[in-house]
Design a protein around this motif. Structure first.
Motif, PDB file in Angstrom:
ATOM      1  N   PHE A 194       0.822  -1.209   0.000  1.00 39.79           N
ATOM      2  CA  PHE A 194       0.000   0.000   0.000  1.00 39.79           C
ATOM      3  C   PHE A 194       0.856   1.258   0.000  1.00 39.79           C
TER       4      PHE A 194
ATOM      5  N   VAL B  35      -5.912  -3.413  -2.089  1.00 41.47           N
ATOM      6  CA  VAL B  35      -4.963  -2.598  -1.327  1.00 41.47           C
ATOM      7  C   VAL B  35      -4.079  -1.782  -2.270  1.00 41.47           C
ATOM      8  N   VAL B  36      -3.577  -2.419  -3.320  1.00 40.62           N
ATOM      9  CA  VAL B  36      -2.703  -1.733  -4.278  1.00 40.62           C
ATOM     10  C   VAL B  36      -3.462  -0.634  -5.022  1.00 40.62           C
TER      11      VAL B  36
ATOM     12  N   GLY C 191      -3.917   2.383  -2.809  1.00 41.02           N
ATOM     13  CA  GLY C 191      -2.697   3.176  -2.744  1.00 41.02           C
ATOM     14  C   GLY C 191      -2.483   4.001  -4.000  1.00 41.02           C
TER      15      GLY C 191
END
Length: 412
Positions: free
Chosen positions: A220, A355-356, A359
């Motif tokens: 993240f 999550v990626v 971010g």
């Protein structure tokens, strides 16, 4: 890994690259030609270039579930079909609402590509070759960014967006026969995908597996800083540097320099990421490779914050862009290794993509907000410090697939 599996991974990467070219083109075209494509302001440009990321946040669990219900090849074919429709649509859209629909559809397509590629590589690889396979895929599909950027920067003014969009869209549809030639129908039928998606997981089970938790935290923060924040502020950062050294009046602009850096980055990335993947696969202490690249990111971000001569500063920026891409590949590989053993591997990869994407979506917003609040120098100092903390964390945290595997089987 057999030659056939290797060929399938390369084919999927190249198909993804062709589909990505239209999206990459917009990052060059829209900020310049926004008033000629039915948009009213640069604010609408910002919305269009980010909305596909926000769309993916709620969609990733749905896409993960879809891959449990339909053949893998069908998912990739759907992604290609949506990519072709949206790419051709870029040349026909003349209203902001239509652009929103097209960019949202591209978000669906990219979720199918990204999550599908993770699952594909995870199941066709072992711990001895997953790094090089992930590096091959990540390096090759980014060639689409290179092609799209060059086409957008060179040809749009000559032949127009409509013709280019039609050309790239037709190229996307031409890849469909290659899907049926090189992409297997299915990759695995072993996972037992829970009916309630991510919410069905016992969150406490992740607390029992700190390696997995910290890998998600690392992913993240690194994507937010090294990809979302840096890519969004790159041309602005270069422009500020040019103004400080009073060379902004040169014939070459900050946008051209940023485009050139990205072109070099994506051009050499397939070779470098492959070598980094090989190094990662051969290492007995994989966490040390992550430590090394996080430390390099920290040092390079620190140098970028310094007021040094542009002729020395620019190469440091290029090296940082390459190192950051390699870092993303390393994290992708390590997380895939951790996820490959649990029975809920599809679910774990889905969680990772959420999550990626979060971010990546927050990076541009936080970058400009913090710059306005504390200034660019302080922003990069903070980012450097975060990378240093992550490097120290993984230096003292032993990464072990085997130790995780036992805990994963118990808790997942």
């Amino acid at each position: 890994m057999g030659k056939k599996n290797r060929q399938s991974i390369v084919s999927l990467a190249l198909i993804t690259a062709i589909c990505l070219a239209g999206d990459a083109m917009l990052y060059i075209v829209l900020p310049i030609h926004w008033n000629g494509v039915g948009l009213n302001s640069l604010i609408e440009v910002g919305v269009l270039l980010s909305i596909n990321r926000f769309v993916r946040l709620p969609l990733n669990p749905v896409v993960g579930f879809l891959y449990k219900k339909v053949p893998f090849r069908t998912g990739i074919t759907l992604a290609v079909f949506l990519s072709g429709i949206t790419t051709i649509g870029y040349g026909l859209a003349s209203d902001f609402s239509i652009w929103v629909i097209l960019r949202s559809l591209w978000g669906v397509a990219w979720s199918l590509f990204k999550l599908g590629a993770f699952l594909f590589i995870m199941h066709l690889s072992t711990d001895d070759n997953r790094g090089v396979n992930m590096g091959t895929y990540n390096g090759l599909y980014r060639l689409g960014s290179l092609v799209g950027m060059l086409i957008g920067g060179i040809l749009v003014d000559l032949i127009g967006l409509k013709v280019i969009s039609l050309f790239l869209g037709i190229a996307v549809f031409i890849t469909i026969p290659f899907i049926y030639r090189y992409i297997p129908k299915s990759i695995s039928g072993k996972e037992n995908f829970p009916a309630n998606s991510i919410s069905s997981l016992n969150i406490l089970s992740y607390v029992k597996n700190p390696t997995l938790v910290w890998m998600l935290v690392t992913a993240f923060l690194s994507v937010m800083i090294l990809e979302g924040m840096m890519n969004a502020t790159l041309s602005h950062l270069i422009g500020v540097k040019l103004q400080k050294e009073d060379i902004a009046s040169l014939l070459i602009s900050a946008t051209a320099i940023a485009g050139g850096l990205q072109a070099i980055r994506w051009g050499i990335l397939p070779f470098i990421s492959n070598k980094v993947g090989q190094m990662l696969d051969r290492s007995a202490r994989k966490n040390y490779i992550l430590v090394l690249f996080m430390a390099l990111n920290s040092v390079l971000l620190l140098i970028i914050s310094f007021n040094i001569f542009f002729i020395f500063w620019l190469p440091m920026l290029l090296i940082h862009l390459v190192i950051s891409s390699c870092t993303t590949n390393i994290i992708d590989t390590l997380y895939s290794n951790l996820s490959s053993r649990g029975e809920n591997s599809v679910l774990l990869i889905t969680l990772y993509t959420v999550v990626v994407d979060l971010g990546a979506a927050l990076g541009p917003f936080l970058g400009y907000w913090l710059e306005n609040l504390i200034g660019l120098t302080s922003l990069f100092l903070i980012c450097s410090f975060v990378c240093l903390l992550l490097a120290l964390k993984w230096f003292f945290n032993r990464y072990s697939n085997k130790s995780y595997s036992k805990r994963a089987q118990e808790s997942l």
